[in-house]
Design an enzyme around this catalytic site. Structure first.
Site, PDB file in Angstrom:
ATOM      1  N   HIS A 202      11.472   1.704 -18.452  1.00  0.00           N
ATOM      2  CA  HIS A 202      11.454   2.588 -17.030  1.00  0.00           C
ATOM      3  C   HIS A 202      10.677   3.620 -17.145  1.00  0.00           C
ATOM      4  O   HIS A 202       9.771   3.873 -16.427  1.00  0.00           O
ATOM      5  CB  HIS A 202      13.088   2.784 -16.558  1.00  0.00           C
ATOM      6  N   HIS A 242      21.249   4.573 -20.832  1.00  0.00           N
ATOM      7  CA  HIS A 242      20.198   4.758 -21.937  1.00  0.00           C
ATOM      8  C   HIS A 242      20.869   6.030 -22.927  1.00  0.00           C
ATOM      9  O   HIS A 242      21.431   7.099 -21.881  1.00  0.00           O
ATOM     10  CB  HIS A 242      18.757   4.834 -21.406  1.00  0.00           C
ATOM     11  N   ASP A 246      16.351   7.510 -26.057  1.00  0.00           N
ATOM     12  CA  ASP A 246      15.583   6.510 -25.450  1.00  0.00           C
ATOM     13  C   ASP A 246      14.692   6.984 -24.414  1.00  0.00           C
ATOM     14  O   ASP A 246      13.602   6.686 -24.219  1.00  0.00           O
ATOM     15  CB  ASP A 246      16.464   5.399 -24.902  1.00  0.00           C
TER      16      ASP A 246
END
Length: 285
Positions: A202, A242, A246
């Protein structure tokens, strides 16, 4: 004239070997010189010239003025140097997390109140998940638009590089899903299917799109994507979707793979130019 010839002067110049060479043997008119003295340090040879190896070291010529200059005009590396020392102390005095406990994540601590709100309000969690999925769709649409409509493949190449590397790393090291994870049926990937935690696609995809917008001087759109990316990161921490690492690596991955895609484009253009020149040369010859 004979007098002039007698006045001619012949000068013999003997060239002496420069230090650290020394004269050893003379054969005819040639001077044979020994090789410089070499000391071995850590298995490597260093010529001990002009007073020794350490006399030529850069730090031996530093002055207080040089140190003050560096501290004033190059303070960023100085801050990182202080950070190195600080985190060396933290690392060597830190109590390790036992294997029976969940991983410690500072981002989870900061977003603890947001997590409680989302856990107590599934409707809000679903709404934010839907908005986040829409943002991912915006990233994908922009990257594909740049390639298919504008004919600029760099962002697409970067995304392909990034997601391939993410798949390799995500499968190689499979992190445990956080115990407090809050999923949603409208989140991406849709349906709460399994996904790689390391690293965040993302965030990386948003960075890739934002960098491409800056290259095209679409400043307002780039700033909008950056703001939405920050909100997305906060939401991912709040839902425990996450870990902080990350997200941080996702930012770095977006920058790295955009750079590599640019290098790939440059090399491809160079090869195409060489091929075109070669073909033209074949026609003219």
């Amino acid at each position: 004239m004979r007098g002039t010839n007698a006045a001619a002067t012949f000068t013999t110049i003997t060239t002496l070997p420069t230090p650290p060479y020394r004269r050893s043997k003379i054969k005819g008119n040639k001077v044979m010189a020994n090789k410089p003295d070499v000391s071995t340090i850590n298995g490597k040879g260093y010529a001990m010239c002009s007073g020794g190896f350490y006399s030529k070291a850069s730090f031996t010529r530093w002055t207080l003025h040089d140190v003050a200059y560096v501290a004033r005009y190059h303070w960023i590396p100085c801050v990182f140097g202080a950070g190195l020392l600080f985190f060396m102390y933290v690392e060597y005095t830190l109590r390790m997390v036992p294997d029976s406990s969940p991983p410690f994540d500072l981002g989870f601590v900061v977003t603890r109140s947001l997590h409680r709100v989302l856990a107590s309000s599934p409707e809000l969690n679903t709404l934010l998940a839907a908005l986040n999925t829409a943002f991912v769709g915006m990233q994908t649409a922009y990257i594909l638009w740049a390639f298919l409509i504008e004919g600029r493949p760099r962002a697409t190449i970067s995304a392909l590089f990034m997601f391939t590397c993410r798949g390799i790393l995500g499968y190689t090291t499979q992190l445990p899903l956080p115990q407090e994870f809050l999923g949603s049926g409208v989140d991406f990937p849709v349906g709460n299917v399994s996904f790689f935690l390391f690293f965040s696609g993302h965030v990386a995809g948003s960075v890739i799109a934002s960098l491409d917008m800056r290259r095209m001087q679409r400043w307002e759109l780039a700033r909008l994507f950056d703001i939405l990316n920050v909100l997305q990161a906060v939401r991912l921490l709040g839902t425990r979707g996450h870990y902080t690492i990350d997200l941080a690596v996702g930012v770095g991955a977006g920058i790295l793979f955009d750079f590599l895609a640019g290098k790939y484009e440059e090399s491809s253009k160079t090869k195409s130019a060489l091929v075109a020149c070669g073909g033209l040369k074949g026609v003219l010859s």
